[in-house]
Enzyme design. Structure first.
Site, PDB file in Angstrom:
ATOM      1  N   CYS A   1      -7.844 -28.642  10.775  1.00  0.00           N
ATOM      2  CA  CYS A   1      -9.054 -29.465  10.925  1.00  0.00           C
ATOM      3  C   CYS A   1      -8.792 -30.946  10.684  1.00  0.00           C
ATOM      4  O   CYS A   1      -9.491 -31.796  11.230  1.00  0.00           O
ATOM      5  CB  CYS A   1     -10.142 -28.970   9.976  1.00  0.00           C
TER       6      CYS A   1
ATOM      7  N   CYS B   1      -8.363 -28.278   5.921  1.00  0.00           N
ATOM      8  CA  CYS B   1      -7.112 -27.580   6.236  1.00  0.00           C
ATOM      9  C   CYS B   1      -6.281 -28.426   7.194  1.00  0.00           C
ATOM     10  O   CYS B   1      -6.799 -29.324   7.850  1.00  0.00           O
ATOM     11  CB  CYS B   1      -7.391 -26.192   6.821  1.00  0.00           C
TER      12      CYS B   1
ATOM     13  N   CYS C   1     -13.971 -28.927   6.590  1.00  0.00           N
ATOM     14  CA  CYS C   1     -12.745 -28.242   6.171  1.00  0.00           C
ATOM     15  C   CYS C   1     -11.608 -29.249   6.043  1.00  0.00           C
ATOM     16  O   CYS C   1     -11.469 -30.147   6.867  1.00  0.00           O
ATOM     17  CB  CYS C   1     -12.389 -27.164   7.197  1.00  0.00           C
TER      18      CYS C   1
ATOM     19  N   HIS D   1      -6.357 -22.163   9.721  1.00  0.00           N
ATOM     20  CA  HIS D   1      -7.743 -22.516   9.375  1.00  0.00           C
ATOM     21  C   HIS D   1      -8.471 -21.323   8.735  1.00  0.00           C
ATOM     22  O   HIS D   1      -9.119 -21.465   7.697  1.00  0.00           O
ATOM     23  CB  HIS D   1      -8.529 -23.006  10.591  1.00  0.00           C
TER      24      HIS D   1
ATOM     25  N   ASP E   1       0.858  -1.181   0.000  1.00  0.00           N
ATOM     26  CA  ASP E   1       0.000   0.000   0.000  1.00  0.00           C
ATOM     27  C   ASP E   1       0.896   1.232   0.000  1.00  0.00           C
ATOM     28  O   ASP E   1       2.116   1.115   0.012  1.00  0.00           O
ATOM     29  CB  ASP E   1      -0.972  -0.039   1.185  1.00  0.00           C
TER      30      ASP E   1
ATOM     31  N   ASP F   1      -8.159  -6.831   0.371  1.00  0.00           N
ATOM     32  CA  ASP F   1      -7.151  -7.164   1.373  1.00  0.00           C
ATOM     33  C   ASP F   1      -7.704  -6.774   2.726  1.00  0.00           C
ATOM     34  O   ASP F   1      -8.461  -5.805   2.835  1.00  0.00           O
ATOM     35  CB  ASP F   1      -5.844  -6.393   1.119  1.00  0.00           C
TER      36      ASP F   1
HETATM   37 ZN   LIG Z   1      -9.886 -25.950   8.880  1.00  0.00          ZN
END
Ligand SMILES: [Zn+2]
Length: 407
Positions: free
Chosen positions: A351, A348, A346, A377, A98, A299
């Protein structure tokens, strides 16, 4: 895709028939960004609690670094000496930076009025009691003139000065791929006359930024104009007339989400095929509303910040709804003996391996590993959300997906 001198190009792959949503791809010399995309914020050359290896493992395509903070700490000249931001943080994917102008808002006027994009874009309504005690009224650390912005460093209290040329030089030292023109961001509490005056400065600085920026970097212009229709129209017309690679929409977006939608409805239909970035927005409902209105990239520190405070995202399949803001509070006693993952749907790394009771325990015990696991996560959640959104635009089902999430 025909790239310019900085290797930057943008292609729209598909436009939604029912909304202004569009599927596209940004090309840079360091790789592609599929849009719509949520760009994680790496304020001090780090997405807090995560390493660049985590970002890669999550498939994060790019990040946004803060010019103001890196200029002060550890210093952009040091970063340049060490090979630039990519080398410094060992991240070889595209980086946005930025302009530093926003900090004049969040650490100056915004600070004075308890407004910042991190806690919430919209002004905090103080209670009478708060007003009486004048809570949240902090010293204004910024002085703005037509030449630039003087501010007191939040790190050591020294007075610093930033103008368009300096901002371009700092961003060149950082070596980011996509930079922002220097601008003045006004507060939702700024009146018409002040917003107009600030916008004139932004336009002056846009020209200086274009003239002095490092041509190996792509540059976005920033559209200001607050919550005033004619100023937004003028701001959009002006920034659009300049040869920027992309358009960012900044500044005050009014007092509530409806105002923000209104600003986008004024600005976006006037824009052309260049990519559109919305600064500082990143809540689930905002993402849908803004993609629908034609925004390509966002963002925000929100997903990782809320994770560190115990807020963990869940999808609609796992009970995520607008009224719980698509998250659970891991501190809650109900998760004390919960042996399920945060979000059973999920995939990820957090998880796949850990249960809610364990994460709650880590949080309450102030274990540092909690910050990483929760941030992994939440960032994965945002990645997956954006992927689903892109798929839906491709399949012509975006409005159906929005309905499924927001009802
Ligand atoms: Zn997750």
């Amino acid at each position: 895709m025909k790239a310019n001198a900085s290797g930057f190009a943008f292609k729209i792959l598909r436009e939604d028939k029912e909304s202004m949503a569009r599927l596209g791809v940004i090309k840079t010399n360091r790789g592609y960004i599929d849009t719509p995309y949520f760009v994680p914020v790496a304020t001090l050359a780090s997405v807090r609690a995560l390493g660049s290896d985590d970002l890669e493992a999550l498939g994060v395509q790019c990040a946004l670094a803060n010019t103001y903070h890196l200029h002060l700490k550890p210093g952009d000249e040091l970063i340049k000496k060490l090979g630039g931001l990519h080398s410094f943080m060992s991240f070889d994917r595209p980086i946005f930076s930025d302009s530093g102008g926003f900090q004049a808002f969040s650490l100056g006027c915004g600070r004075e009025d308890s407004i910042n994009k991190i806690g919430g874009v919209f002004p905090h309504r103080r209670t009478t009691e708060e007003n009486e005690e004048n809570v949240g009224k902090k010293e204004n650390l910024t002085k703005i003139t037509d030449q630039g912005i003087s501010f007191k460093s939040v790190y050591d209290g020294t007075w610093q000065f930033l103008d368009a040329r300096t901002s371009m030089l700092i961003q060149s030292n950082l070596g980011s791929d996509i930079i922002m023109a220097f601008d003045e961001c006004t507060s939702p509490l700024s009146g018409y006359d002040y917003t107009k005056e600030a916008m004139k400065r932004t336009h002056e600085w846009a020209g200086i930024s274009l003239k002095h920026h490092d041509v190996s970097q792509a540059i976005y212009g920033i559209i200001q104009g607050g919550w005033f229709e004619d100023l937004r129209a003028e701001g959009t017309e002006f920034i659009k007339s300049l040869p920027f690679d992309g358009m960012a929409i900044g500044g005050s977006l009014g007092n509530c989400k409806k105002d923000m939608h209104q600003v986008l409805d004024w600005v976006v239909p006037q824009l052309d095929d260049r990519p559109r970035h919305l600064l500082g927005i990143g809540q689930v409902d905002d993402i849908f509303e803004c993609v629908e209105r034609g925004i390509d990239t966002f963002d925000c520190v929100f997903p990782t910040r809320v994770a560190r405070r115990g807020g963990i995202f869940i999808s609609p399949e796992s009970g995520g709804r607008p009224d719980n803001k698509f998250r659970i509070n891991i501190k809650s006693a109900q998760f004390k003996d919960d042996g399920t993952p945060i979000d059973p749907n999920c995939r990820c790394p957090t998880c796949r391996r850990y249960i809610r009771a364990y994460l709650r325990h880590l949080y309450l015990a102030n274990e540092l590993s909690y910050f990483r696991l929760a941030s992994v996560h939440n960032l994965h959640f945002m990645q997956r959300l954006m992927h689903e959104i892109r798929e839906s635009i491709n399949n012509g089902t975006f409005m159906g997906l929005k309905e499924k999430w927001l009802g």
